[in-house]
Design a protein around this motif. Structure first.
Motif, short mmCIF file in Angstrom:
data_model
loop_
_atom_site.label_atom_id
_atom_site.label_comp_id
_atom_site.label_asym_id
_atom_site.label_seq_id
_atom_site.Cartn_x
_atom_site.Cartn_y
_atom_site.Cartn_z
N GLU A 61 0.82 -1.20 0.00
CA GLU A 61 0.00 0.00 0.00
C GLU A 61 0.86 1.26 0.00
O GLU A 61 0.58 2.23 -0.71
CB GLU A 61 -0.92 -0.03 1.23
N GLY A 90 -5.77 -4.76 -6.79
CA GLY A 90 -5.48 -4.80 -5.35
C GLY A 90 -5.49 -6.20 -4.78
O GLY A 90 -5.66 -6.38 -3.57
N ALA A 93 -6.29 -2.79 0.08
CA ALA A 93 -6.69 -1.58 0.80
C ALA A 93 -7.83 -1.87 1.77
O ALA A 93 -7.86 -1.35 2.89
CB ALA A 93 -7.09 -0.49 -0.19
#
Lengths: 451, 502, 367
Positions: free
Chosen positions: B14, C307, C327
């Motif tokens: 991230e 992701g 996330a």
């Protein structure tokens, strides 16, 4: 266990006795290094060890018995002393160890930390492989015979450390159970006949290829409903038969099911057919899947609440199932913790343990947390043949498997593709195939209940 | 790997930057590490092509084989490499210190080198290559029809020794940089991709203006970042192929010299970027303080180095091709022991590693809320001095049982026992421990200050311990019948010395 | 442009990541994945072979086959319990000419096999034979290195590789790949023989791996048991029919045509159109794909954009059941969102991990 059986004709008892007689004959007449005896689950391995120990002690002089854990040593000594009350048995103790009550009660058993403290060398001396490694043979002469119990769970290096003590050996074990374990991974010794990571039987046979391998042909533990499947899935080249028929082993659940409750329904299936498969909705889960743990704990509770009665050769009129006769088998310790945390107090006697710790044990009903339940991948560890075999072959009556849906597609997505070493013979069956065979069997309306 | 590592990887992915997996350095880093980057010719079992070597960052030395399929040139290369490596190893044997150790079953005063060499290669492939290079050179004869320079078999034995040691967790004598870095950092890519040194360092220390993702992608382009070896970039191999061909066919010495110069230039261009990366890796590792047990493990490494140098000075027989039965079993026992010790030492040295065990329920951290520093309990003969410490912790440690022996990494000499665990309504727990030692040999109160933890102190306790028990092995000559009986002892032969290397 | 047909390596690759429908369809359709990757703007990764490896491989194969397969016969003698007699070699590549199509060689192979079955010519080694195997409705042409003559009434598939066996140990992953290829050959040979009315048992369920010994060019041979590989390959082939079903589910205008108009003209199908078709095929990216699939870097970018935690490796994926976005997993771990019932256990563990790391690193949980 042989008393009262029909000794004539081609009955299971006759075949089992003939096999044992054959082994004892081999032992008496061999000019080689000994004999290997392969035993499927519950085929009277311990009985054979006890008989062979007494037989050898009587006919050929002192015999040493090598077991793998102190628990196994004590069990064996207890059986030996019970069956042969006049046979002197020595039990070598680990430092600081004492004889447990079930062993101390026998007048013919002596325990000591050192061989010299056992008095005149007893005809049978029993201890663990680890302890034997530190024993010096009396007056430098080795024992004529050793009996190595659970030999497939013994690592080659453990055998190396104590094999100098004996000239010949009777190896007894179940080749279908878990392989011995090491904390390091290395390919350094792959292909060597003396690879220390192999098991004791394979390494001995590699150096003594003429050593005969005998088989115990009858499983007294597994019911007729299980022997066929377990044999097909885990012992494809060495068939065995159940010692009892379906009529001998029956399970009744006197208290009727609670409506359409899936746990009750799967117990009904298992009582009727010997197998139950409780399938929870497909979902990837953590190793500790709370719903699987809860289903297993509930199933154990319902078995007792419904007053389960089992009928068998030991109790033809039936007896009530007690917590001590139930096992819940899992793969990881934290799964066992999760199940135990959900057991109500009256189920405290239920055994909840990993496959490793359930090896060699026997129960009436087992409840199994499928090793692949909820997994996103099928690692070699979770596919291991021995693990599934142990979990599915501990029961005398019935076995219920609990798993999330999706195992068959998981197997399709993860075909076995292990690295391949030259001169290392493949093991049969491989875990992937064994899992396929089991799932093909369980995934049928006779056994399956969706939750 | 546990969920802690998983979480660290998620964060790294991230944030676009690697996350620490350790608060201290778990490997030893020598003051003067010897960096060795080997390149091999594709398609061959073990054909050295080039190496960039040296212990000084500013002075990498390039060694090349202009005709890698030529046996004589290969040996010349190995002799060249020996000329660089052996003096380096030798430089450590001069300064020694005394210590008390066991030899032949008795306590003796022994000596060991005060420092030892450390070799750094880019990746596990580099270690595997050095193992093969050791295997193909250690049996060579220095006399007779196939004589090679004496440095060749000697280097072969040392390389074998280093690569054998590299299998032991906790040994720092030969390290692969990608592995050393991966112990200390989690990236936002997979473990497979971490095997590329350039992309791994790209994640740990991305260049200005880039994040880890971008740095790693750039690093994957062999034109920008040639592979760290020993395998070369197949596209580069076409250039190399042409050059090698021309070199072989070149008729005149000046032409050969010119082509050799070109080859060197090309090979240096393949190796130089990795050289920089290696030293950046060294910098990154040096930025971490060493763990408390690192020096002790390095001391063991130094002892083994000293002993092997002495062995080579005396008998000096090369290592066997494969381990015999007893040797294999003995080595397995040592490996298992080293694995367990290293695992434990890392946890004691580093709270981030201990956190893995906390998560697994084998350790807990709590704040001391009360103590009974004068507590005496009834013993078998007389009363025993057993101070009581009560800690409060935010979770129940599920895998601890009453009566378990526990220890704290910050109070290693003070064994304690778990007496009681009380769950509190808010999910926290109170834990009572009794101290069973570390009280300055006092048998009754008061204990000197500092012996009993004070309220407010934060402490971690764990059940982790090495259950090390020595194992007995037979001698080689006593290898039992189950394992093939005694092996024939190894004696070097003419065939060994003349083994084909094509 | 003719589609690329299955070869043994591609079929064997079906047993690695068989869950990826995208690759299954592309392989079944014979699409050149390296070219496709280029059209999609991705680098195919380093799947080209080094010229050195090619040269060495050819040289070693020639050495094994020299003098009427003398080396091979010596190895078979050493490895097989049965007596190995001298044999004649039929080189299918040479006999039919270098330019002979695989079809011609396949027909010639079949003719010779008939003679072997009928024992008219049982001492015949087939060099460069071509076998066929029907896969998902198309014919794959397979080129084993050689088939041994009948020894103890068994034909052995021979695989010649240039990776070395050093002190008896060869790279176990390369050996496993060789075994998977050999299993495909055994399977094809068995089907061919049963088609010709012979017994499948005529083919041994072991194959002979020939590779260089130690650091030399001397051949080293080992027989390797194939029963497990045969089981796995057969299982995957049975499942393969589904690739067609998957392709059938594509939109009517879907196209994977990589050809260009004329010699060097514009592509027949636009890059965008290709990309849309590829994206409509479900993919299952895992880091292991990077080792063998030309399209893997393209899929990796898609997994990154999506992701997907699984791109970080199987362990990471396994730790996050039910959480398919990085996330989202982090916001749950940091208490910025609350999990539903199914994900509570996973998220609690992540939160414990987040707390522990924050404490050890002396920072706030989400900072």
């Amino acid at each position: 266990m042989t008393g009262g059986r029909d000794m004539t004709a081609d009955t299971p008892a006759a075949r089992a006795d003939a096999a044992v007689a054959r082994v004892l004959h081999d032992v008496d007449h061999t000019t080689g290094r000994g004999v290997v005896v392969d035993s499927p689950p519950g085929a009277g391995k311990s009985t054979l060890v006890v008989r062979a120990a007494a037989h050898l002690a009587e006919g050929q002089g002192p015999v040493m018995v090598v077991a793998q854990t102190n628990e196994q040593v004590d069990d064996l000594v207890d059986r030996l002393a019970t069956r042969h009350p006049r046979l002197r048995v020595g039990r070598l103790l680990k430092s600081g160890g004492t004889l447990p009550g079930r062993v101390r009660r026998h007048g013919n058993v002596t325990g000591a930390e050192k061989l010299s403290d056992l008095g005149t060398l007893p005809p049978v001396v029993v201890t663990t492989a680890a302890k034997w490694a530190f024993v010096k043979a009396p007056e430098g002469t080795p024992w004529g015979w050793a009996i190595v119990d659970e030999a497939y769970q013994m690592r080659s290096d453990a055998l190396l450390r104590c094999a100098g003590l004996f000239e010949r050996a009777l190896f007894v074990g179940d080749p279908g159970q878990l392989d011995p374990f090491a904390t390091v991974e290395t390919e350094r010794w792959a292909g060597l006949t003396w690879d220390p990571l192999r098991n004791a039987v394979d390494v001995t046979l590699a150096h003594n290829p003429r050593m005969p391998t005998r088989r115990l042909p009858v499983s007294w533990r597994l019911p007729a409903t299980a022997a066929g499947l377990v044999g097909r899935a885990f012992y494809p080249f060495t068939p065995f038969t159940p010692g009892t028929s379906s009529a001998d082993r029956r399970v009744r659940l006197p208290v009727p099911a609670l409506g359409a409750d899936p746990v009750d329904r799967v117990l009904d299936r298992a009582a009727a057919t010997g197998w139950g498969y409780l399938r929870l909705p497909a979902r990837h889960s953590l190793r500790v899947d709370g719903e699987v743990a809860a289903a297993l704990a509930t199933a154990a509770g319902r078995l007792l609440a419904r007053g389960t009665i089992t009928h068998c050769d030991q109790a033809p009129e039936g007896r009530e199932l007690t917590p001590e006769r139930i096992a819940i088998g899992v793969t990881h310790n934290d799964q066992a913790d999760a199940v135990r945390a959900r057991l109500s107090p009256e189920l405290a006697g239920v055994t909840v343990d990993t496959a490793n710790k359930l090896q060699g044990r026997e129960f009436d009903v087992t409840l199994v947390w499928h090793p692949l339940s909820g997994r996103a991948d099928a690692s070699a560890f979770h596919l291991e043949t021995g693990r599934l075999c142990v979990l599915l072959s501990r029961h005398r009556h019935a076995c219920v498997v609990v798993a999330r849906d999706g195992i068959r597609s998981l197997l399709d997505r993860h075909p076995s593709s292990q690295p391949l070493h030259l001169d290392v013979p493949p093991k049969f069956p491989d875990g992937w195939r064994a899992h396929q065979t089991i799932m093909e069997h369980l995934d049928r309306p006779d056994f399956l209940v969706g939750a | 790997m546990s969920v802690l590592t998983t979480y660290a990887r998620l964060r790294a992915a991230e944030a676009g930057r690697a996350e620490p997996l350790a608060t201290v350095r778990h490997v030893h880093l020598a003051a003067r590490p010897f960096v060795l980057i080997p390149l091999a010719l594709a398609g061959e079992a073990c054909a050295p092509l080039a190496a960039l070597v040296g212990a000084e960052r500013e002075r990498p030395e390039l060694l090349i084989v202009a005709e890698p399929r030529d046996r004589t040139q290969r040996f010349a290369f190995v002799a060249d490499l020996a000329d660089r490596v052996l003096p380096h190893l030798d430089s450590f044997t001069r300064d020694t210190e005394e210590y008390t150790g066991r030899r032949d079953g008795a306590k003796r005063i022994l000596t060991r080198c005060t420092e030892a060499p450390q070799i750094l290669v880019p990746n596990p492939g580099g270690i595997a290559f050095l193992r093969l290079l050791g295997r193909s050179t250690r049996f060579r004869g220095t006399e007779g029809p196939h004589a090679v320079p004496p440095g060749v078999p000697l280097l072969g034995k040392w390389l074998t020794w280093f690569t054998d040691r590299a299998e032991f967790p906790g040994s720092s004598q030969l390290l692969a940089m990608t592995e050393a870095l991966s112990v200390h950092w989690a990236t936002g890519q997979s473990g497979t991709e971490d095997g590329n040194l350039a992309s791994l360092i790209g994640w740990i220390a991305p260049p200005d203006g880039h994040d880890g993702h971008e740095a790693a992608r750039l690093a994957e382009d062999p034109a920008l970042r040639p592979p760290a070896g020993p395998a070369t970039d197949p596209v580069f191999d076409h250039t190399l192929h042409e050059l090698l061909d021309r070199y072989e066919r070149a008729g005149t010495d000046p032409l050969r010299a010119a082509l050799r110069h070109q080859l060197e230039k090309q090979l240096r261009s393949q190796l130089a970027p990795t050289w920089d990366l290696m030293w950046r890796g060294v910098d990154l590792l040096r930025s971490l303080p060493p763990g408390a047990s690192v020096a002790g493990r390095w001391e063991f490494d130094r002892t083994l180095f000293t002993d092997y140098a002495a062995y080579l000075a005396e008998t000096g027989l090369p290592q066997a091709r494969r381990d015999h039965a007893v040797g294999a079993a003995r080595r397995l026992a040592r490996l298992e022991d080293a694995t367990a010790r290293y695992e434990l030492a890392r946890a004691y040295d580093d709270p981030l590693v201990m956190a893995e065990h906390e998560l697994a329920g084998r350790a807990f951290t709590g704040v001391v809320i009360a103590t009974d520093p004068s507590r005496m309990v009834k013993g078998p003969r007389s009363a025993l001095f057993r101070p009581l410490v009560t800690l409060r912790t935010d979770a129940l440690p599920p895998r601890l049982e009453l009566g378990d022996k526990v220890k704290s990494p910050t109070r290693r000499d003070q064994p304690a026992r778990l007496l009681a665990v009380r769950a509190l309504p808010d999910g926290d727990a109170e834990i009572d421990l009794e101290l069973e030692g570390g009280l300055a040999r006092k048998r009754k109160p008061p204990a000197p200050p500092g012996c009993v933890p004070e309220p407010g102190e934060e402490l971690c306790y764990t059940v982790l311990d090495t259950g090390h028990s020595p194992l007995a092995f037979p001698d080689d000559e006593a290898t039992p019948w189950t394992h093939g009986g005694p092996p024939t002892p190894y004696t070097p032969t003419e065939d060994d010395a003349d083994e084909a290397w094509e | 442009m003719p589609p690329l047909s299955y070869d043994a390596r591609k079929i064997a690759a079906l047993t690695t990541n068989p869950g990826c429908a995208r690759r299954a369809v592309l392989d079944a359709a014979g699409i050149d994945k390296a070219r496709l990757a280029g059209r999609l703007g991705a680098t195919p990764g380093a799947f080209t072979q080094s010229p050195f490896a090619l040269t060495r491989g050819r040289a070693f194969e020639a050495l094994v086959k020299a003098n009427g397969y003398a080396e091979l016969i010596t190895l078979l003698r050493a490895e097989l319990a049965a007596p190995v007699e001298e044999a004649r070699v039929a080189d299918l590549a040479a006999a039919e000419g270098d330019r002979a199509s695989v079809r011609t060689r396949a027909r010639a192979t079949e003719r010779l096999l008939k003679r072997v079955i009928a024992e008219e010519d049982s001492r015949l080694i087939l060099d460069h034979p071509v076998l066929t195997l029907e896969i998902a409705g198309q014919t794959a042409y397979l080129e084993p290195d050689a088939l041994s003559h009948r020894i103890g009434d068994r034909i052995h598939v021979v695989v010649i590789k240039s990776f070395a066996a050093i002190d008896g140990q060869a790279d176990p992953r390369k050996t496993a790949a060789a075994a998977r290829e050999a299993a495909v050959h055994v399977l094809a040979l068995r089907r061919t023989l049963t088609g010709l009315g012979a017994s499948a048992d005529l083919v041994a369920d072991q194959f002979l791996l020939v590779c260089p010994k130690d650091f030399s060019n001397r051949p080293y041979g080992r027989l390797i048991d194939l029963r497990q590989q045969l089981d796995a390959v057969e299982h995957q082939l049975r499942r393969l029919a589904r690739a067609e079903d998957l392709a059938g589910a594509l939109d009517a205008d879907a196209s994977l045509d990589l050809s260009v108009q004329g010699d060097q003209g514009p592509p027949v199908v636009s890059d965008d159109h290709l990309a849309r078709t590829v994206e409509s095929l479900d993919y299952l990216y895992e880091p292991g794909c990077l080792d063998f699939c030309e399209l893997s870097r393209h899929c990796r970018e898609k997994a990154l954009a999506a992701g997907a935690p699984a791109r970080l490796g199987g362990t990471v994926g396994g730790d996050l059941p039910g959480l398919d976005h990085i996330a989202v997993a982090l916001s749950l771990a940091h208490g910025q969102a609350e999990p539903d019932e199914h994900r509570r256990e996973v998220v609690e563990r992540l939160r414990a991990a987040a707390r522990l790391r924050a404490r050890c690193l002396g920072r706030g949980v989400a900072s």
